[in-house]
Design a protein around this motif. Structure first.
Motif, short mmCIF file in Angstrom:
data_model
loop_
_atom_site.label_atom_id
_atom_site.label_comp_id
_atom_site.label_asym_id
_atom_site.label_seq_id
_atom_site.Cartn_x
_atom_site.Cartn_y
_atom_site.Cartn_z
N UNK A 74 16.80 46.61 23.30
CA UNK A 74 16.25 46.29 24.62
C UNK A 74 15.03 47.13 24.94
N UNK A 75 15.06 48.42 24.59
CA UNK A 75 13.89 49.28 24.82
C UNK A 75 12.75 48.92 23.87
N UNK A 76 13.09 48.49 22.67
CA UNK A 76 12.04 48.04 21.75
C UNK A 76 11.36 46.80 22.32
N UNK A 77 12.16 45.85 22.83
CA UNK A 77 11.59 44.63 23.41
C UNK A 77 10.77 44.95 24.66
N UNK A 78 11.25 45.93 25.45
CA UNK A 78 10.51 46.35 26.65
C UNK A 78 9.15 46.92 26.26
N UNK B 51 22.00 55.62 13.89
CA UNK B 51 22.18 55.01 15.21
C UNK B 51 23.06 53.76 15.08
N UNK B 52 24.04 53.64 16.01
CA UNK B 52 24.99 52.53 15.94
C UNK B 52 24.82 51.55 17.09
N UNK B 53 24.06 51.93 18.12
CA UNK B 53 24.02 51.10 19.34
C UNK B 53 22.70 50.38 19.51
N UNK B 54 21.97 50.18 18.46
CA UNK B 54 20.66 49.52 18.61
C UNK B 54 20.81 48.10 19.12
N UNK C 187 8.51 57.80 23.61
CA UNK C 187 9.70 57.64 24.46
C UNK C 187 9.39 56.68 25.59
N UNK C 188 10.45 56.13 26.19
CA UNK C 188 10.24 55.09 27.20
C UNK C 188 10.06 55.65 28.61
N UNK C 189 10.24 56.95 28.80
CA UNK C 189 10.11 57.55 30.12
C UNK C 189 11.38 57.47 30.95
N UNK C 190 12.42 56.89 30.38
CA UNK C 190 13.69 56.76 31.09
C UNK C 190 14.85 57.32 30.28
N UNK C 191 14.57 58.21 29.35
CA UNK C 191 15.63 58.90 28.63
C UNK C 191 15.89 58.41 27.23
N UNK C 192 15.08 57.48 26.72
CA UNK C 192 15.30 56.97 25.36
C UNK C 192 14.05 57.25 24.51
N UNK C 193 14.25 57.65 23.25
CA UNK C 193 13.08 57.92 22.41
C UNK C 193 12.91 56.90 21.30
N UNK C 194 11.63 56.76 20.86
CA UNK C 194 11.27 55.84 19.79
C UNK C 194 11.11 56.55 18.45
N UNK D 90 12.56 60.54 16.45
CA UNK D 90 13.48 61.67 16.58
C UNK D 90 12.85 62.83 17.35
N UNK D 91 13.61 63.42 18.29
CA UNK D 91 13.25 64.70 18.86
C UNK D 91 12.66 64.70 20.25
N UNK D 92 12.51 63.55 20.90
CA UNK D 92 11.85 63.52 22.21
C UNK D 92 12.84 63.33 23.37
N UNK D 93 13.96 62.69 23.12
CA UNK D 93 15.02 62.50 24.12
C UNK D 93 16.37 62.63 23.43
N UNK D 94 17.42 62.74 24.25
CA UNK D 94 18.76 62.85 23.67
C UNK D 94 19.27 61.51 23.16
N UNK D 95 18.81 60.43 23.78
CA UNK D 95 19.28 59.09 23.42
C UNK D 95 18.19 58.33 22.69
N UNK D 96 18.61 57.46 21.78
CA UNK D 96 17.66 56.67 21.00
C UNK D 96 17.43 55.31 21.65
#
Length: 591
Positions: A99-103, A149-152, A80-87, A89-95
């Motif tokens: 942008x988070x992949x590039x980060x 996921x639809x918002x990648x 997970x990115x530490x700001x609410x997004x997970x890489x 399944x199962x670590x955060x509510x949002x995927x």
């Protein structure tokens, strides 16, 4: 060479056990990376992973002041990115989105941190202690393109929809390409990219993705790694799923209610499915904290040694966020000793793969023959022949005098309820060893030995009386002399009386003492050729080895079966090591 009908029988028996074997059972997996450290890196809640933070993972600074290389591989992964997004399944509510992949990509290749810091740290240590025998390998984690996921985001002008398998695969291929290009552009001097890691630890959500991604990774000349959790869905199908390397997680360290038998079960599962093993610990392994898991980490070492993991398997190390750092920073000597113990094991594994840095002068003696192998048994003709086939220097065997004056081979002095000293050889030779072979007489054993190249290390056992030892020594020496084997024999014994009698009867034959109660100086005065001491005797009397070297006496150590201790014998330049695992010593020494 003479060949009696008795020897011909034993030769045929040994040949059958050597060449007629059932199909080998599945075993642990080995890889180009022996010891892979898991580095959780990328999320804003993680360490920055600077040179200073990497140093204890790159080299271990032992309590005695020496330093040596530690892990030869590093797996960089993030959940997970530490700001609410997970890489995955199962670590955060949002995927995580593109942008988070590039980060995460930017974090992996950040100058002065992560891969850059690891490369700098290795270079720093090379300048201090010299190049390792290996080049450090890197494995990079792949975020999971989470189903539905639809918002990648967009790729090549098209919005990705992860309800479609082709879009999941396309996004992951884009990430793989970015990793490859950036790694190449970075021009690291001391790192090689081995492959990629599938961050999802089961196949509930991604079973359809791994095979096409594996094909893509292989086309790039890289390997695909996976570490499923205990009994995860798909773990037994890791090869079919396209993975090249899979490690079995025991998941034992984290829950004190799980019995240590879980570690044995995990090892058995890994062997059954041809997997490597994961070793697990974290910051809670330190001894002084409340609810410490120190004993849990010790259990991993003990059970991995018991199950031959360190000698036979690639190992991945879950170290928590900063487990190695925490153990190194601790002021408790127990913590440092625990980390040093693990580091010595890893150092031994380097030696087993790459050989000793200098020349190995220690030669190996198979204790009671090479019996730790299929179809063999202790003090058997087969164990002698298998030891000769293995290529050992010598074979140690135990001799008693039966009640009818015939020397026979046996260790304990009892067999199948019979007292060897009070039983005639005609009865003893009808008894069976563990491999079904009859208990041999010394004459039968020596007949077989005439057709081998090994040195014969004959232990004369402590008999009930000095008179019995005199008779046994006389019979044994006479039998050796008659067969003209004197130049191939060394006598050893725990009995001072028997030692003195063997020296008197065969003054030109080396005689070594096995007990720890006579110093090398006294042995020299008695005419002994050297000391055949237990490992603990050497540790208790550290000057004795130097004394033997100064007096040009023979040094032997018994019975060392742990390769970490075997390394000690080579470093101390002890002449001989007696072991139940001569195969491991030969592997360790590259012979």
């Amino acid at each position: 060479m003479k060949t009696t009908r008795t020897f011909a029988f034993y030769l045929l028996l040994a040949a059958l056990t050597i060449f007629h074997k059932p199909a080998a059972a599945q075993n642990y997996q080995t890889t180009g990376i022996q010891d892979l450290a898991l580095i959780y890196q990328g999320g804003s809640h993680r360490l920055d992973w600077t040179v200073d933070e990497f140093r204890p993972y790159v080299v271990n600074h032992f309590a005695d002041g020496t330093k040596d290389w530690l892990f030869d591989g590093f797996l960089f992964l993030e959940f997970k990115d530490g700001s609410g997004r997970n890489y995955t399944v199962g670590y955060e509510k949002l995927n995580a989105r593109k942008g988070e992949w590039a980060w995460l990509l930017d974090r992996i290749f950040e100058q002065g941190k992560s891969l850059s810091a690891l490369d700098q740290c290795i270079g720093e240590q090379i300048r201090e202690i010299g190049k390792p025998a290996f080049k450090h390998q890197v494995v990079l984690g792949l975020p999971e393109a989470i189903r539905d996921q639809k918002d990648w985001g967009e790729l090549d002008g098209r919005v990705m929809d992860f309800s479609k398998e082709e879009d999941q695969i396309a996004a992951t291929k884009w990430y793989i390409d970015e990793l490859l290009e950036r790694f190449k552009a970075a021009g690291y001097k001391h790192l090689e990219l081995s492959g990629f890691y599938w961050v999802a630890e089961d196949t509930h959500h991604c079973a359809d993705l791994t095979i096409p991604l594996s094909e893509y990774i292989h086309a790039k000349g890289k390997l695909f790694y996976w570490i499923p959790y205990w009994q995860a869905k798909g773990h037994e199908e890791w090869k079919r799923l396209g993975f090249d390397v899979a490690y079995q997680q025991p998941n034992h360290f984290f829950n004190h209610s799980i019995p240590d038998s879980r570690l044995d079960d995990a090892c058995a599962t890994a062997r059954r499915h041809g997997m490597a093993m994961e070793f697990e610990f974290d910051e809670k392994a330190t001894a002084d904290i409340p609810n410490s898991s120190y004993d849990r980490m010790v259990a991993y070492i003990n059970h991995f040694e018991k199950n031959d993991v360190f000698n036979s398997s690639a190992v991945a190390y879950y170290c928590g966020n900063r487990g190695v750092l925490t153990l190194n920073e601790s002021k408790n000597p127990k913590d440092k000793a625990l980390m040093d113990r693990l580091a010595r094991i890893i150092r031994m594994r380097h030696i087993m793969k790459y050989g000793f840095p200098g020349k190995n002068k220690t030669r190996v003696i198979a204790h009671r023959g090479y019996w730790h192998t299929e179809g063999s048994a202790q003090n058997s003709i087969t164990s002698l022949l298998k030891a000769d086939q293995l290529g050992v220097y010598g074979v140690e065997f135990d001799v008693w005098m039966a009640s009818d004056g015939v020397p026979v081979l046996n260790h304990d002095g009892w067999h199948d309820g019979y007292d060897v000293q009070k039983t005639p050889s005609t009865t003893l030779t009808t008894l069976k060893l563990e491999n079904g072979e009859p208990l041999p007489t010394l004459a039968q054993f020596l007949d077989a030995a005439e057709n081998t190249k090994v040195r014969l290390i004959l232990e004369l056992k402590q008999h009930a009386t000095p008179e019995a030892e005199n008779a046994a020594a006389e019979a044994v020496v006479k039998m050796i002399d008659q067969r003209k084997l004197t130049k191939r024999v060394t006598y050893i014994t725990f009995s001072r009386h028997a030692m003195e009698e063997l020296i008197r009867l065969s003054p030109k034959t080396p005689v070594l003492y096995l007990g720890g109660n006579i110093s090398p100086e006294e042995l020299k005065a008695l005419g002994a050729a050297g000391g055949d001491y237990n490992y603990g005797v050497y540790l208790k009397n550290p000057s004795w080895l130097d004394d033997m070297k100064r007096m040009k006496m023979i040094s032997n150590v018994w019975t060392l079966n742990n390769p970490v201790d075997m390394v000690w014998t080579v470093e101390k330049q002890i002449d001989f090591i007696t072991t139940d695992r001569p195969d491991l010593f030969l592997k360790l020494s590259g012979e």
